[in-house]
Design a protein around this motif. Sequence first.
Motif, PDB file in Angstrom:
ATOM      1  N   LYS A  77       0.913  -1.179   0.224  1.00 16.61           N
ATOM      2  CA  LYS A  77      -0.054  -0.024   0.100  1.00 16.61           C
ATOM      3  C   LYS A  77       0.806   1.151   0.148  1.00 16.61           C
ATOM      4  N   LEU A  78       2.115   1.235   0.875  1.00 20.72           N
ATOM      5  CA  LEU A  78       2.901   2.359   0.962  1.00 20.72           C
ATOM      6  C   LEU A  78       3.490   2.653  -0.455  1.00 20.72           C
ATOM      7  N   MET A  79       3.846   1.433  -1.023  1.00 14.96           N
ATOM      8  CA  MET A  79       4.645   1.636  -2.364  1.00 14.96           C
ATOM      9  C   MET A  79       3.653   1.794  -3.609  1.00 14.96           C
ATOM     10  N   SER A  80       2.491   2.128  -3.318  1.00 18.40           N
ATOM     11  CA  SER A  80       1.405   1.848  -4.354  1.00 18.40           C
ATOM     12  C   SER A  80       1.723   3.394  -5.319  1.00 18.40           C
ATOM     13  N   ASP A  81       1.900   4.406  -4.537  1.00 15.70           N
ATOM     14  CA  ASP A  81       2.195   5.625  -5.084  1.00 15.70           C
ATOM     15  C   ASP A  81       3.607   5.909  -5.187  1.00 15.70           C
ATOM     16  N   ALA A  82       4.533   5.075  -4.959  1.00 10.99           N
ATOM     17  CA  ALA A  82       5.996   5.245  -5.329  1.00 10.99           C
ATOM     18  C   ALA A  82       6.539   5.734  -6.543  1.00 10.99           C
ATOM     19  N   ILE A  83       7.208   6.560  -6.965  1.00 15.34           N
ATOM     20  CA  ILE A  83       7.746   6.794  -8.289  1.00 15.34           C
ATOM     21  C   ILE A  83       9.267   6.468  -8.542  1.00 15.34           C
ATOM     22  N   ASP A  84       9.740   6.591  -9.647  1.00 19.68           N
ATOM     23  CA  ASP A  84      11.002   6.427 -10.146  1.00 19.68           C
ATOM     24  C   ASP A  84      11.807   7.645  -9.611  1.00 19.68           C
ATOM     25  N   GLN A  85      12.961   7.464  -9.038  1.00 23.04           N
ATOM     26  CA  GLN A  85      13.670   8.685  -8.589  1.00 23.04           C
ATOM     27  C   GLN A  85      14.032   9.594  -9.597  1.00 23.04           C
ATOM     28  N   ALA A  86      14.512   9.001 -10.819  1.00 22.00           N
ATOM     29  CA  ALA A  86      15.031   9.814 -11.940  1.00 22.00           C
ATOM     30  C   ALA A  86      13.754  10.722 -12.360  1.00 22.00           C
ATOM     31  N   GLY A  87      14.001  11.953 -12.467  1.00 16.74           N
ATOM     32  CA  GLY A  87      13.132  13.170 -12.790  1.00 16.74           C
ATOM     33  C   GLY A  87      11.943  13.337 -11.642  1.00 16.74           C
ATOM     34  N   SER A  88      12.206  13.183 -10.595  1.00 19.62           N
ATOM     35  CA  SER A  88      11.228  13.132  -9.457  1.00 19.62           C
ATOM     36  C   SER A  88      11.562  14.167  -8.383  1.00 19.62           C
ATOM     37  N   LYS A  89      12.464  15.186  -8.711  1.00 18.67           N
ATOM     38  CA  LYS A  89      12.762  16.187  -7.942  1.00 18.67           C
ATOM     39  C   LYS A  89      11.613  17.038  -7.645  1.00 18.67           C
ATOM     40  N   GLY A  90      11.451  17.392  -6.302  1.00 21.39           N
ATOM     41  CA  GLY A  90      10.188  18.066  -5.785  1.00 21.39           C
ATOM     42  C   GLY A  90       9.042  17.330  -5.470  1.00 21.39           C
ATOM     43  N   ILE A  91       8.880  16.224  -6.106  1.00 22.48           N
ATOM     44  CA  ILE A  91       7.893  15.445  -5.786  1.00 22.48           C
ATOM     45  C   ILE A  91       7.778  14.672  -4.619  1.00 22.48           C
ATOM     46  N   ASP A  92       6.565  14.806  -3.711  1.00 25.37           N
ATOM     47  CA  ASP A  92       6.344  14.153  -2.251  1.00 25.37           C
ATOM     48  C   ASP A  92       6.210  12.751  -2.343  1.00 25.37           C
ATOM     49  N   ALA A  93       6.919  11.974  -2.558  1.00 25.76           N
ATOM     50  CA  ALA A  93       6.508  10.424  -2.492  1.00 25.76           C
ATOM     51  C   ALA A  93       7.865   9.507  -2.180  1.00 25.76           C
ATOM     52  N   ILE A  94       7.360   8.342  -2.123  1.00 28.47           N
ATOM     53  CA  ILE A  94       8.684   7.343  -2.034  1.00 28.47           C
ATOM     54  C   ILE A  94       9.222   7.178  -3.483  1.00 28.47           C
ATOM     55  N   LYS A  95      10.763   7.410  -3.281  1.00 28.90           N
ATOM     56  CA  LYS A  95      11.455   7.144  -4.511  1.00 28.90           C
ATOM     57  C   LYS A  95      11.745   5.907  -4.860  1.00 28.90           C
ATOM     58  N   ILE A  96      11.990   5.414  -5.789  1.00 28.93           N
ATOM     59  CA  ILE A  96      12.636   4.184  -6.126  1.00 28.93           C
ATOM     60  C   ILE A  96      13.948   4.341  -7.072  1.00 28.93           C
ATOM     61  N   ASN A  97      14.860   3.506  -6.746  1.00 29.27           N
ATOM     62  CA  ASN A  97      15.895   3.370  -7.795  1.00 29.27           C
ATOM     63  C   ASN A  97      16.639   1.939  -7.505  1.00 29.27           C
ATOM     64  N   LYS A  98      17.539   1.530  -8.606  1.00 29.32           N
ATOM     65  CA  LYS A  98      18.226   0.361  -8.450  1.00 29.32           C
ATOM     66  C   LYS A  98      19.509   0.288  -8.622  1.00 29.32           C
ATOM     67  N   GLU A  99      20.232   1.330  -7.812  1.00 24.46           N
ATOM     68  CA  GLU A  99      21.432   1.791  -7.823  1.00 24.46           C
ATOM     69  C   GLU A  99      22.252   0.559  -7.078  1.00 24.46           C
ATOM     70  N   GLY A 100      23.254  -0.254  -7.781  1.00 26.61           N
ATOM     71  CA  GLY A 100      23.865  -1.208  -6.782  1.00 26.61           C
ATOM     72  C   GLY A 100      23.248  -2.441  -6.600  1.00 26.61           C
ATOM     73  N   ILE A 101      21.853  -2.573  -6.990  1.00 31.62           N
ATOM     74  CA  ILE A 101      21.225  -3.910  -6.938  1.00 31.62           C
ATOM     75  C   ILE A 101      21.685  -4.990  -7.550  1.00 31.62           C
ATOM     76  N   THR A 102      21.668  -6.170  -6.736  1.00 33.86           N
ATOM     77  CA  THR A 102      22.311  -7.565  -7.269  1.00 33.86           C
ATOM     78  C   THR A 102      21.232  -8.320  -7.820  1.00 33.86           C
ATOM     79  N   ASP A 103      19.979  -8.010  -7.462  1.00 35.45           N
ATOM     80  CA  ASP A 103      19.068  -9.081  -8.066  1.00 35.45           C
ATOM     81  C   ASP A 103      17.893  -8.000  -8.707  1.00 35.45           C
ATOM     82  N   PRO A 104      17.627  -8.179  -9.874  1.00 36.55           N
ATOM     83  CA  PRO A 104      16.688  -7.326 -10.564  1.00 36.55           C
ATOM     84  C   PRO A 104      14.897  -7.149  -9.945  1.00 36.55           C
TER      85      PRO A 104
END
Length: 133
Positions: A77-104
């Motif tokens: 539920k918390l992640m339902s309105d999460a957005i990609d961190q790229a281009g998300s500046k100023g948007i108040d939401a949980i940001k998602i990125n894949k930096e350094g992730i070892t499992d897709p």
Amino acid sequence: GQEVESDTISLYRKMNEFEGKTSLAEQQLQPSIKGSNSSKYLSEDSAKVNNFNNNGVSNDTNQVVLEFKLDKNAYDKLMSDAIDQAGSKGIDAIKINKEGITDPNLKNIGVPPSKLEEFNKAIKDVIQVPKND
């Protein structure tokens, strides 16, 4: 066999010992430093977190890795309105990125101050991950 753990999801965060102790004592993710208004980053990928070195932290600072176990439904539920961190500046939401992730299938999330309370309400358990060195 029936997978019992599926009702929780684990997120990992590396932090200094003081933040770690406070997080464990309160069983909560701690707010960002007053005035910084920045998101707190956690990762679903424990390997990534163990390898992570915070550039702003000197090597002699004792760091700990904590595992935050969240209720899966509440996390979804918390992640339902999460957005990609790229281009998300100023948007108040949980940001998602894949930096350094070892499992897709895994991701990093940044929890902004406005979502901290909801994040903390979803926590079922906070434990310290043993150091593997």
